[in-house]
Scaffold this active site. Sequence first.
Site, mmCIF file in Angstrom:
data_model
loop_
_atom_site.group_PDB
_atom_site.id
_atom_site.type_symbol
_atom_site.label_atom_id
_atom_site.label_comp_id
_atom_site.label_asym_id
_atom_site.label_seq_id
_atom_site.Cartn_x
_atom_site.Cartn_y
_atom_site.Cartn_z
ATOM 1 N N GLU A 1 8.080 9.919 -3.005
ATOM 2 C CA GLU A 1 9.094 8.859 -3.000
ATOM 3 C C GLU A 1 9.230 8.242 -1.612
ATOM 4 N N GLN B 1 2.009 4.753 -9.733
ATOM 5 C CA GLN B 1 1.945 3.786 -8.629
ATOM 6 C C GLN B 1 0.876 4.190 -7.615
ATOM 7 N N TYR C 1 5.222 7.482 -14.036
ATOM 8 C CA TYR C 1 5.309 6.374 -13.080
ATOM 9 C C TYR C 1 4.028 6.364 -12.257
ATOM 10 N N ARG D 1 22.436 30.375 13.449
ATOM 11 C CA ARG D 1 21.305 29.796 12.701
ATOM 12 C C ARG D 1 21.729 29.418 11.287
HETATM 13 C C1 LIG Z 1 12.176 27.871 -7.500
HETATM 14 C C2 LIG Z 1 12.347 26.492 -7.728
HETATM 15 C C3 LIG Z 1 11.693 25.865 -8.908
HETATM 16 C C4 LIG Z 1 12.063 24.701 -9.288
HETATM 17 C C5 LIG Z 1 13.072 23.987 -8.506
HETATM 18 C C6 LIG Z 1 13.405 22.638 -9.032
HETATM 19 C C7 LIG Z 1 14.035 21.796 -8.276
HETATM 20 C C8 LIG Z 1 14.193 22.029 -6.840
HETATM 21 C C9 LIG Z 1 15.193 21.179 -6.257
HETATM 22 C C10 LIG Z 1 15.014 19.955 -5.920
HETATM 23 C C11 LIG Z 1 13.743 19.183 -6.174
HETATM 24 C C12 LIG Z 1 13.883 17.858 -5.548
HETATM 25 C C13 LIG Z 1 13.891 16.687 -6.154
HETATM 26 C C14 LIG Z 1 13.512 16.451 -7.534
HETATM 27 C C15 LIG Z 1 13.963 15.079 -8.017
HETATM 28 C C16 LIG Z 1 13.196 14.061 -8.230
HETATM 29 C C17 LIG Z 1 11.792 14.070 -7.841
HETATM 30 C C18 LIG Z 1 10.900 14.303 -8.978
HETATM 31 C C19 LIG Z 1 9.649 14.042 -8.872
HETATM 32 C C20 LIG Z 1 9.033 13.379 -7.686
HETATM 33 C C21 LIG Z 1 8.673 11.954 -7.997
HETATM 34 C C22 LIG Z 1 7.924 11.319 -6.913
HETATM 35 C C23 LIG Z 1 7.506 9.963 -7.396
HETATM 36 C C24 LIG Z 1 6.812 9.110 -6.347
HETATM 37 O O1 LIG Z 1 6.470 9.545 -5.305
HETATM 38 S S1 LIG Z 1 6.578 7.501 -6.808
HETATM 39 C C25 LIG Z 1 5.752 6.734 -5.482
HETATM 40 C C26 LIG Z 1 6.656 6.510 -4.322
HETATM 41 N N1 LIG Z 1 6.008 5.698 -3.352
HETATM 42 C C27 LIG Z 1 6.617 5.251 -2.288
HETATM 43 O O2 LIG Z 1 7.754 5.574 -2.041
HETATM 44 C C28 LIG Z 1 5.856 4.271 -1.436
HETATM 45 C C29 LIG Z 1 6.553 3.986 -0.148
HETATM 46 N N2 LIG Z 1 6.268 2.647 0.302
HETATM 47 C C30 LIG Z 1 7.158 1.611 0.141
HETATM 48 O O3 LIG Z 1 8.236 1.783 -0.420
HETATM 49 C C31 LIG Z 1 6.752 0.267 0.704
HETATM 50 O O4 LIG Z 1 5.379 0.130 0.732
HETATM 51 C C32 LIG Z 1 7.320 0.071 2.122
HETATM 52 C C33 LIG Z 1 8.825 0.008 2.036
HETATM 53 C C34 LIG Z 1 6.918 1.204 3.061
HETATM 54 C C35 LIG Z 1 6.774 -1.225 2.724
HETATM 55 O O5 LIG Z 1 7.036 -2.304 1.874
HETATM 56 P P1 LIG Z 1 6.246 -3.697 2.019
HETATM 57 O O6 LIG Z 1 4.812 -3.458 2.010
HETATM 58 O O7 LIG Z 1 6.772 -4.639 1.021
HETATM 59 O O8 LIG Z 1 6.449 -4.154 3.471
HETATM 60 P P2 LIG Z 1 7.583 -4.476 4.488
HETATM 61 O O9 LIG Z 1 7.108 -5.669 5.198
HETATM 62 O O10 LIG Z 1 7.834 -3.259 5.285
HETATM 63 O O11 LIG Z 1 8.873 -4.871 3.663
HETATM 64 C C36 LIG Z 1 9.172 -6.210 3.297
HETATM 65 C C37 LIG Z 1 10.660 -6.371 3.169
HETATM 66 O O12 LIG Z 1 11.089 -5.629 2.028
HETATM 67 C C38 LIG Z 1 12.143 -4.761 2.403
HETATM 68 N N3 LIG Z 1 12.057 -3.604 1.507
HETATM 69 C C39 LIG Z 1 11.089 -2.690 1.438
HETATM 70 N N4 LIG Z 1 11.363 -1.793 0.472
HETATM 71 C C40 LIG Z 1 12.518 -2.184 -0.095
HETATM 72 C C41 LIG Z 1 13.308 -1.661 -1.155
HETATM 73 N N5 LIG Z 1 12.956 -0.543 -1.803
HETATM 74 N N6 LIG Z 1 14.439 -2.310 -1.475
HETATM 75 C C42 LIG Z 1 14.819 -3.424 -0.801
HETATM 76 N N7 LIG Z 1 14.104 -3.967 0.215
HETATM 77 C C43 LIG Z 1 12.969 -3.341 0.556
HETATM 78 C C44 LIG Z 1 11.866 -4.445 3.826
HETATM 79 O O13 LIG Z 1 13.010 -3.966 4.462
HETATM 80 C C45 LIG Z 1 11.418 -5.786 4.339
HETATM 81 O O14 LIG Z 1 12.585 -6.568 4.538
HETATM 82 P P3 LIG Z 1 12.639 -7.623 5.724
HETATM 83 O O15 LIG Z 1 13.991 -8.237 5.594
HETATM 84 O O16 LIG Z 1 11.517 -8.561 5.515
HETATM 85 O O17 LIG Z 1 12.496 -6.840 6.996
HETATM 86 C C1 LIG Z 2 4.394 16.431 -5.386
HETATM 87 C C2 LIG Z 2 4.139 14.966 -5.387
HETATM 88 C C3 LIG Z 2 4.517 14.218 -6.484
HETATM 89 C C4 LIG Z 2 4.238 12.854 -6.538
HETATM 90 N N1 LIG Z 2 4.568 12.142 -7.653
HETATM 91 C C5 LIG Z 2 4.209 10.841 -7.737
HETATM 92 C C6 LIG Z 2 4.460 10.081 -8.919
HETATM 93 O O1 LIG Z 2 5.040 10.581 -9.883
HETATM 94 N N2 LIG Z 2 4.062 8.797 -8.964
HETATM 95 C C7 LIG Z 2 3.435 8.208 -7.916
HETATM 96 O O2 LIG Z 2 3.104 7.033 -8.032
HETATM 97 N N3 LIG Z 2 3.210 8.875 -6.774
HETATM 98 C C8 LIG Z 2 3.571 10.170 -6.655
HETATM 99 N N4 LIG Z 2 3.328 10.874 -5.506
HETATM 100 C C9 LIG Z 2 2.673 10.198 -4.379
HETATM 101 C C10 LIG Z 2 3.615 9.981 -3.220
HETATM 102 O O3 LIG Z 2 4.554 9.007 -3.502
HETATM 103 C C11 LIG Z 2 2.806 9.625 -1.969
HETATM 104 O O4 LIG Z 2 2.024 10.737 -1.643
HETATM 105 C C12 LIG Z 2 3.726 9.241 -0.844
HETATM 106 O O5 LIG Z 2 4.286 7.985 -1.072
HETATM 107 C C13 LIG Z 2 3.035 9.270 0.524
HETATM 108 O O6 LIG Z 2 1.951 8.426 0.521
HETATM 109 P P1 LIG Z 2 0.492 8.872 1.005
HETATM 110 O O7 LIG Z 2 0.129 10.078 0.254
HETATM 111 O O8 LIG Z 2 -0.306 7.650 0.905
HETATM 112 O O9 LIG Z 2 0.645 9.281 2.515
HETATM 113 P P2 LIG Z 2 0.020 8.510 3.752
HETATM 114 O O10 LIG Z 2 0.673 7.201 3.888
HETATM 115 O O11 LIG Z 2 -1.448 8.540 3.683
HETATM 116 O O12 LIG Z 2 0.530 9.436 4.931
HETATM 117 C C14 LIG Z 2 -0.337 10.227 5.782
HETATM 118 C C15 LIG Z 2 0.263 10.248 7.193
HETATM 119 O O13 LIG Z 2 0.227 8.948 7.738
HETATM 120 C C16 LIG Z 2 1.499 8.580 8.268
HETATM 121 N N5 LIG Z 2 1.694 7.129 8.098
HETATM 122 C C17 LIG Z 2 1.379 6.367 7.026
HETATM 123 N N6 LIG Z 2 1.712 5.080 7.241
HETATM 124 C C18 LIG Z 2 2.251 5.021 8.468
HETATM 125 C C19 LIG Z 2 2.801 3.970 9.259
HETATM 126 N N7 LIG Z 2 2.886 2.718 8.800
HETATM 127 N N8 LIG Z 2 3.285 4.278 10.467
HETATM 128 C C20 LIG Z 2 3.237 5.537 10.923
HETATM 129 N N9 LIG Z 2 2.732 6.577 10.227
HETATM 130 C C21 LIG Z 2 2.248 6.330 9.021
HETATM 131 C C22 LIG Z 2 2.485 9.394 7.450
HETATM 132 O O14 LIG Z 2 3.684 9.599 8.169
HETATM 133 C C23 LIG Z 2 1.723 10.688 7.228
HETATM 134 O O15 LIG Z 2 1.917 11.507 8.355
HETATM 135 C C24 LIG Z 2 3.604 12.233 -5.442
HETATM 136 C C25 LIG Z 2 3.266 12.991 -4.312
HETATM 137 C C26 LIG Z 2 3.516 14.341 -4.288
HETATM 138 C C27 LIG Z 2 3.132 15.131 -3.070
#
Ligand SMILES: CC/C=C\C/C=C\C/C=C\C/C=C\C/C=C\C/C=C\CCCCC(=O)SCCNC(=O)CCNC(=O)[C@H](O)C(C)(C)COP(=O)(O)OP(=O)(O)OC[C@H]1O[C@@H](n2cnc3c(N)ncnc32)[C@H](O)[C@@H]1OP(=O)(O)O
Ligand SMILES: Cc1cc2nc3c(=O)[nH]c(=O)nc-3n(C[C@H](O)[C@H](O)[C@H](O)COP(=O)(O)OP(=O)(O)OC[C@H]3O[C@@H](n4cnc5c(N)ncnc54)[C@H](O)[C@@H]3O)c2cc1C
Length: 669
Positions: free
Chosen positions: A429, A142, A140, A338
């Site tokens: 996420e 992104q 994925y 704790r």
């Molecule tokens: C010893 C041990 C060894 C091993 C152990 C193993 C396991 C250990 C145990 C546990 C492990 C834990 C977990 C593992 C499981 C899974 C994880 C696996 C891998 C990790 C994968 C990670 C992948 C990623 O990170 S992918 C990238 C993710 N990125 C993000 O999340 C980006 C975040 N940003 C956003 O989502 C958007 O930019 C935003 C929401 C912040 C802003 O959106 P936007 O720019 O569109 O602006 P707004 O103006 O704020 O929003 C507009 C309107 O849209 C609504 N909105 C926004 N988002 C959503 C949504 N998702 N759905 C519906 N609506 C949405 C928002 O509310 C606004 O609405 P409005 O009505 O206009 O107000």
């Molecule tokens: C282990 C790991 C696995 C990942 N896997 C994937 C993957 O599979 N696919 C993928 O696409 N991505 C992946 N990511 C990326 C991940 O989704 C991003 O790192 C995450 O969404 C946070 O974004 P950033 O790094 O841009 O943080 P930033 O947004 O740069 O955050 C930096 C600081 O700024 C603050 N900040 C940012 N915006 C605001 C705001 N609007 N208001 C106030 N404070 C703010 C935050 O709270 C934080 O303290 C992974 C990341 C990690 C660490």
Amino acid sequence: MAAVDGGEVDHLAGERATAHFDVDAMKVAWAGSRHAVEVNDRMARLVASDPVFRKDTRTMLSRKELFKDTLKKAAHAWKRIVELRLTEEEANLLRLYVDQPGYVDLHWGMFVPAIKGQGTEEQQKKWVPMAYKFQIIGCYAQTELGHGSNVQGLETTATFDPNTDEFVVHSPTLTSSKWWPGGLGKASTHAVVYARLITQGKDYGIHGFIVQLRSLDDHSPLPGITLGDIGGKFGSGAYNSMDNGVLRFDHVRIPRDQMLMRLSQVTREGKYVHSDVPKQLLYGTMVYVRQTIVADASKALSRAVCIAVRYSAIRKQFGSQAGGPETQVLNYKTQQSRLFPLLASAYAYRFVGEWLKWLYTDVMQKLEAKDYSTLPEAHACTAGLKSVTTSATADAIEECRKLCGGHGYLNSSGLPELFAVYVPACTYEGDNVVLLLQVARFLMKTVSQLASGKQPVGTTAYMGNIQYLMQCKSAVNTAGDWLNPAAIKEVFEARALRMAVNCAQNISKAPSQEEGFSELSPDLLESAVAHVQLIIVTKFFEKLQQDIIGHGVKEQLQNLCNIYALFLLHKHLGDFLSTGCITPKQGALANEQLGRLYAQVRPNAVALVDAFDYTDHYLSSVLGRYDGDVYPALYAEAWKDPLNETVIPDGYQEHLRPLLKQQLKFSRL
Ligand SMILES: CC/C=C\C/C=C\C/C=C\C/C=C\C/C=C\C/C=C\CCCCC(=O)SCCNC(=O)CCNC(=O)[C@H](O)C(C)(C)COP(=O)(O)OP(=O)(O)OC[C@H]1O[C@@H](n2cnc3c(N)ncnc32)[C@H](O)[C@@H]1OP(=O)(O)O
Ligand SMILES: Cc1cc2nc3c(=O)[nH]c(=O)nc-3n(C[C@H](O)[C@H](O)[C@H](O)COP(=O)(O)OP(=O)(O)OC[C@H]3O[C@@H](n4cnc5c(N)ncnc54)[C@H](O)[C@@H]3O)c2cc1C
């Protein structure tokens, strides 16, 4: 069934004998059903008994060895899944118990769901079977080097070329390099890539595209594609088994039908057509994963708590009078205050995770029927619960390490690796602060609609009771009154609503809504946390209304639920006092009741963690062994360290001997 992997003597037998409830029945309450206990147990044992899945030397491996070991385990897991014809449920559990982050997590966890959620039926028919058979491996993609939280700010472009009926995918700047996607660095052949869609000269914002990255013949990157791993990460072992990657495109061409077209389409002529669905459905995969992360929080937290509780029952310090036995550290009130809230939190997160899964399924069914009304609540709940549970779990794992004293700092305790692997959950996420601000935005909207008479529903329904909740005063008079669920719910509702209303009022005094929101954002975070904690407490109470079977099980869960709620009240006393929900005297009574509840949990503590039903293999902790035979295991483990392979260390001749034999002396000596 006991979870011993081979121990002879049960050093915790005395602890197990004091339990006031049926542990097997508690296993059912924890797992959700007898079937779930059975299948979890079977898969955990299958993994524990297979030498390929050993992980006791994981923290001693180099990055390259660790990555190769991950590839081996993933391939072996797949072989077993196919050979044994495991169901999807069994296969998911097998992967969970293998317990080593790797490309398969993203393949099944995000790549496949993204295609299922955003691909047309035709696209699903083409890509999903290949992914299901592992003919392709997907990730994925992104996040970019310069943009993660701000999805709308992504820079990668996908420009439609009507001459060839293709998209040209390009990384225009260094900061547009894809950066972080798990599985991308070395393993994936394909990715769902998020890029700005440009057609007929217009930028239509972020959309998803399926892009092939590597040759299916020799795994080399395709022309125009630069790929690699982004480097070592926090801790030894841990998330270093994952190949988080970097990806750049140099005008890479993909067929038009590789744009995920369920939500919007580009026609053969290049016309952009958006279906009549909310744009936010593009974020659907993230909502799905956030929901699974909440369920995982209870897994990680219960693991750490299981280790800390068992070891605290074995570990003795002080208290010996005239040569008598020392005191088990679990008997210290400080240790209990704790540890037991963390035990209660593990159960609370398990049940709220179960509820969130239900909510997600319900929202999906509504979406199928073109009812989008519950989408904002689903977003707020998944974002808020992901944020609160992962932050608390990361802190709790570190607290468990401290609760285990010095030995908790050893890799063989399992806690350093668990912490290192878990802590990025606060960031990936969606950064937890960014997500809580989304919840706050949803709350401010809900509050603003109250004035127009719109009745809030779902998890904000309590806000409809604004007349009462804004002025009510808790009637608690004795410590025992805090055992009344209505008394607890009332103060949690009043606190959450009053904090939200205070924020809304203060925002309205600012020159603009946007400025007010920005200025008030620290308060908004706290308001969002209060709302999410209310959800967790409420769902725990609702769980207790269900049919819970087994001797003493309900009573134990009631105690844990009260501990969870009263611990939060104690921790956030400032909120409850400053909003006038309770008096200082009532706060003190809550604390008094908390102490009584800890005393009731004490004889049940070991049995309550046994109910998680973890094998020693899954826990991978000498401190958390089921049999409690900690000291011989710690001693034996030390000798396995590569440093102990020789009596005289490497480097002695070059660096130690010359130092010890040096002729140079300080002139002063
Ligand atoms: C010893 C041990 C060894 C091993 C152990 C193993 C396991 C250990 C145990 C546990 C492990 C834990 C977990 C593992 C499981 C899974 C994880 C696996 C891998 C990790 C994968 C990670 C992948 C990623 O990170 S992918 C990238 C993710 N990125 C993000 O999340 C980006 C975040 N940003 C956003 O989502 C958007 O930019 C935003 C929401 C912040 C802003 O959106 P936007 O720019 O569109 O602006 P707004 O103006 O704020 O929003 C507009 C309107 O849209 C609504 N909105 C926004 N988002 C959503 C949504 N998702 N759905 C519906 N609506 C949405 C928002 O509310 C606004 O609405 P409005 O009505 O206009 O107000
Ligand atoms: C282990 C790991 C696995 C990942 N896997 C994937 C993957 O599979 N696919 C993928 O696409 N991505 C992946 N990511 C990326 C991940 O989704 C991003 O790192 C995450 O969404 C946070 O974004 P950033 O790094 O841009 O943080 P930033 O947004 O740069 O955050 C930096 C600081 O700024 C603050 N900040 C940012 N915006 C605001 C705001 N609007 N208001 C106030 N404070 C703010 C935050 O709270 C934080 O303290 C992974 C990341 C990690 C660490």
